[in-house]
Each structure stands twice: as C-alpha cells, then as structure tokens.
Design an enzyme around this catalytic site. Sequence first.
Site, short mmCIF file in Angstrom:
data_model
loop_
_atom_site.label_atom_id
_atom_site.label_comp_id
_atom_site.label_asym_id
_atom_site.label_seq_id
_atom_site.Cartn_x
_atom_site.Cartn_y
_atom_site.Cartn_z
N ASP A 118 0.85 -1.19 0.00
CA ASP A 118 0.00 0.00 0.00
C ASP A 118 0.89 1.23 0.00
O ASP A 118 2.10 1.14 0.16
CB ASP A 118 -0.94 0.01 1.21
CG ASP A 118 -0.21 -0.24 2.51
OD1 ASP A 118 0.96 0.18 2.66
OD2 ASP A 118 -0.80 -0.86 3.40
N ASP A 120 1.53 4.98 1.69
CA ASP A 120 1.21 5.90 2.78
C ASP A 120 1.79 7.27 2.46
O ASP A 120 2.90 7.38 1.97
CB ASP A 120 1.81 5.38 4.09
CG ASP A 120 1.33 3.98 4.41
OD1 ASP A 120 0.10 3.79 4.53
OD2 ASP A 120 2.17 3.06 4.52
N ASP A 160 9.28 3.88 13.25
CA ASP A 160 9.88 2.75 13.94
C ASP A 160 11.31 2.44 13.49
O ASP A 160 12.25 2.58 14.26
CB ASP A 160 8.98 1.50 13.89
CG ASP A 160 8.41 1.20 12.52
OD1 ASP A 160 8.78 1.87 11.53
OD2 ASP A 160 7.58 0.27 12.41
P1 ATP Z 1 3.72 -2.73 5.08
O1 ATP Z 1 2.65 -1.79 4.62
O2 ATP Z 1 4.45 -3.41 4.00
O3 ATP Z 1 3.30 -3.63 6.16
P2 ATP Z 1 4.84 -0.31 6.16
O4 ATP Z 1 6.23 0.02 6.59
O5 ATP Z 1 4.25 0.54 5.10
O6 ATP Z 1 4.86 -1.83 5.76
P3 ATP Z 1 2.56 0.43 7.73
O7 ATP Z 1 1.98 -0.31 8.87
O8 ATP Z 1 1.80 0.59 6.47
O9 ATP Z 1 3.96 -0.30 7.44
O10 ATP Z 1 3.00 1.84 8.29
C1 ATP Z 1 3.49 2.88 7.46
C2 ATP Z 1 4.64 3.60 8.14
O11 ATP Z 1 4.22 4.16 9.39
C3 ATP Z 1 5.81 2.70 8.51
O12 ATP Z 1 6.70 2.54 7.44
C4 ATP Z 1 6.43 3.44 9.67
O13 ATP Z 1 7.25 4.49 9.21
C5 ATP Z 1 5.24 4.03 10.37
N1 ATP Z 1 4.75 3.16 11.44
C6 ATP Z 1 3.81 2.19 11.36
N2 ATP Z 1 3.60 1.58 12.52
C7 ATP Z 1 4.43 2.16 13.40
C8 ATP Z 1 4.70 1.99 14.79
N3 ATP Z 1 4.05 1.06 15.49
N4 ATP Z 1 5.61 2.80 15.36
C9 ATP Z 1 6.26 3.74 14.65
N5 ATP Z 1 6.07 3.94 13.36
C10 ATP Z 1 5.18 3.18 12.71
MG MG Z 2 2.28 0.48 4.38
#
Ligand code: ATP
Ligand code: MG
Length: 453
Positions: free
Chosen positions: A54, A56, A134
């Site tokens: 996805d 963001d 994170d």
């Molecule tokens: P994927 O979508 O492939 O699972 P992602 O890194 O995009 O991986 P998301 O859960 O979509 O993960 O979150 C988007 C972004 O928000 C992350 O890349 C991170 O920078 C931030 N983020 C998400 N969850 C947390 C958390 N629990 N603590 C700190 N930052 C977070």
């Molecule tokens: Mg994501």
Amino acid sequence: MRLDIVTRDAHTISRRQISENALKVLYRLSKSGYKAYLVGGGVRDILLGMEPKDFDVVTNATPEEIKKLFRNSRLVGRRFRLAHIVFGRDVIEVATFRGHHGETDEKISKSNAEGRLLRDNVYGEIDEDAERRDFTINALYYDISDYSIRSYGGGISDLDARTIRLIGDPETRYREDPVRMLRAVRFATKLDMQIESKTAAPIKELAPLLKDIPAARMYEEVLKLFFAGKAQANYEMMRDLGLFQPLFPQISAQIKEQPNGYTAKMLNAVMSNTDLRVSQDKPVTPAFFYAALLWYPLKQRADDIALESGLSHYDAHVAAMGDVMEQQCRTISIPRRFSTPAKDIWQLQLRLERSQGTRAFKLLEHPKFRAAYDLLLLRGEAEAGNIGKIAAWWQSFVEADEQQRSDIVKSSKKGPSRNRNAQQRKRRRPSKPKSESAGTTEKNSAPKAETKG
Ligand code: ATP
Ligand code: MG
C-alpha cells in the site's frame, strides 16, 4: 538525526511505480501549498525492487485541512488520528507529521505506566516525524515537489546492508509501542533482513508487554504475520524471541510441555500449509487457521472438563469450544464471523471421527466440510494411529467417484475405527428436547443435540 538527501537522478524510484491514486493525493496536497511525501513501505519496497502493499502519504496539512481538501476522505484513529482518502476499494492513508511529546494536553498525548503511548497526536515537522517512525528503513520520504528521497537515521544504507534498526533507544521505543517487536520480526522475514543486535537485544525481556496490547489491534497484526506468505518464518522467529507465548498462551503451554508433541507438529503443519496456499494464490481463512492451531488445546480442555464434571465426551467437547475460544480472544480478538465457523470445524471433527458409513454422504454437503476435512488430515499427519486411519478413510472417500464411494461405504459398514465405548456413545445425546438444551451460556450447559447424519 542523520539526514541523507538522494536527488532524483541518484535513485531508482519513478512515478510509474507509484499508484495513480497515491500520486493524485500527493499532487493535490502539493498544489494546495502543503508539503507531501510518500513514506514508509511504499518507498522502501520500491527501492528493494518489490511491489508495495500500500502507499502511505505524510504531509504538514492537519487532518481537518486534509478533510477539506478531499471530499472522498474520512478521519480515523484515536491513538493516531489520520485521514483515509477513499478511491473505491483503494484507500490512501494520509498522516500529519508527528511531533515530540513535550508538556502537552492529555487529550493530545498520553502514555501509561509502562511508557506505552495511548495517544500520539502532537503535530510537528518532518525531522520530528522521522524520529517517531519505527525503523530507519521506514524513515524514507519521497518528496513529490522535487522527486528526491530524504533518508533519516541512515535508512538508505541500512536498506543496502539489509539491516532492521530501530530509531532511537530500543527499549524506550518498544515500551512506547510493544507491537514494534512484532514489526521487527515481520520486516526481517518479509525483506530477508537481519535485526541489528541493539534492536534485537531487549526483545526477549520486553516480549510480555504484548499482553497489554488491545486484542483488536493484535488481531490485525497477527493477520499480517501469518497470512502474507511468511507464516513459518515468523512463527519460528517469534518463538525464538519469546513473542509467540504472550499471543498464544494456551498453545505455548502445550508446546513447552511437549516440544515434539502433537501441538508442535500441528503448528508447523499449519504454518507451512498457509505459506503454500498463499504462494499458490489459494484463499486462506482465519477460521481454519485458528481452528487448527487451537485443536489440541481444545482436546486437552475437553478432557479436563470431562474429568472434572463427568460430562460425556461430546458435551465436554462443546463446552471446551467456548472456553478455549474465549481465552484466545483475550489476547487476539477473533471476529465472530471467523470464530463461529472455527467452532463448526471443531464440532465436525467428532462427526468425521464416527461417520464412515452412509452418514458420510451427508457430511460431504456440510458447508464447512472441506475445512473440517483439511483439519482431519492435519491431525492424521500429527498423530498417525487411529486418527491417521480415519483420515485415510476419508481421503479415499473424498477422492473417489460416486460409485466408488458407495463401494467404500459398503465395505466399511461399521467404519474402520471407533475408539469410544458404547456407554459414551449412549450418553452423547441428551434426552432433553432441543429447545431446552440450547438456552444458557454456562460452560456446562447442555449443548445442542447433534443433527443426525
Ligand atoms: P507494510 O505496509 O508493507 O506492512 P509499512 O512500513 O508501510 O509496511 P505500515 O503499517 O503501512 O507499514 O506503516 C506505514 C509507516 O508508518 C511505517 O513505514 C512506519 O514508518 C510508520 N509506522 C507504522 N507503525 C508504526 C509503529 N508502530 N511505530 C512507529 N512507526 C510506525
Ligand atoms: Mg504500508
């Protein structure tokens, strides 16, 4: 924090790799005078040559300003307030830069005694936002105004070195949000990377903090861990780091007691089967997943109940179903649309165990037959013995054509195996009328009489 800026000619991200909807959002924000970046997994995965799950977006516009700009938006979240821009089935998540928690209002920022952030709605600038993310590999921002990438904390070099590194002090960051421990594992297996030693070090000790995460959030995290093709790897790493126990206490207790017992075998079989199905683009459902994972805890609970209360095998089984599911839902809230069919799958096990006759035809038509049969096969593999024989009987029956099925039933008139004695069978069906038996919710209440096949 260290900042590297990679200009458009020095990286591989092109707009063609970004979804049309994400681009629309980025451009609209930018043209309205706001800063707008693609952030997180969208940038990380493209740089790694993978397709992002996805996209963001992050901006300096507040949620209210975003809402005004996009008619197709809604504001969501309490802990993190953000906007969802909705394009049919596609949703682009737009967050506002997070800031530091100074002396602010409890309504905006709040944490509990363990340091867990309950609310995180302080807005700030991009560099503060980066510190609140994170891992360094997630602190990558693709700037729509000049197509450069801003990489904080060495994110780009960690990406090259395949390192999962938490931003800031690991223990503090895990206490703020223990789910980050699970995310470390998930990214390590998904991206085939190593968790850097300081990032890995506190996990074993802090793993029990996962108990306090709201069960609804945990349900979502567990889906991401086990339904994205890396179930086996995540399961193993979670076990190694002590992260599995707080989520699945009933299962862990059994595995601890018998590291090579049926439960351990079932877990491995379910994880590898799930990965196989995902890799073949076959559907996977939480109903089957939880039914299979919790099958042996259910058996044990049923045995305990039968022993304590003298209930019949069947009644104890039904009572245990409610107990075991309820206990699991304390850590992972499994929605009813999955826990109910999981119970159907459990109940069908008993019928499969003693329906190697004409009743087998009827069972084939049950909407949950296939899932129940799949579980029976896994049990057969784990246990061999009597269940192995029953599973083999069903397999030959299922794989046969109509004529062969009749022959199979005729030649196994009494079924290959019935391991319960006559008295248990007699007690199985309470003589009460149906209406009376379906009422109460107490665990020892009489279950609904099983429909005759
Ligand atoms: P994927 O979508 O492939 O699972 P992602 O890194 O995009 O991986 P998301 O859960 O979509 O993960 O979150 C988007 C972004 O928000 C992350 O890349 C991170 O920078 C931030 N983020 C998400 N969850 C947390 C958390 N629990 N603590 C700190 N930052 C977070
Ligand atoms: Mg994501």
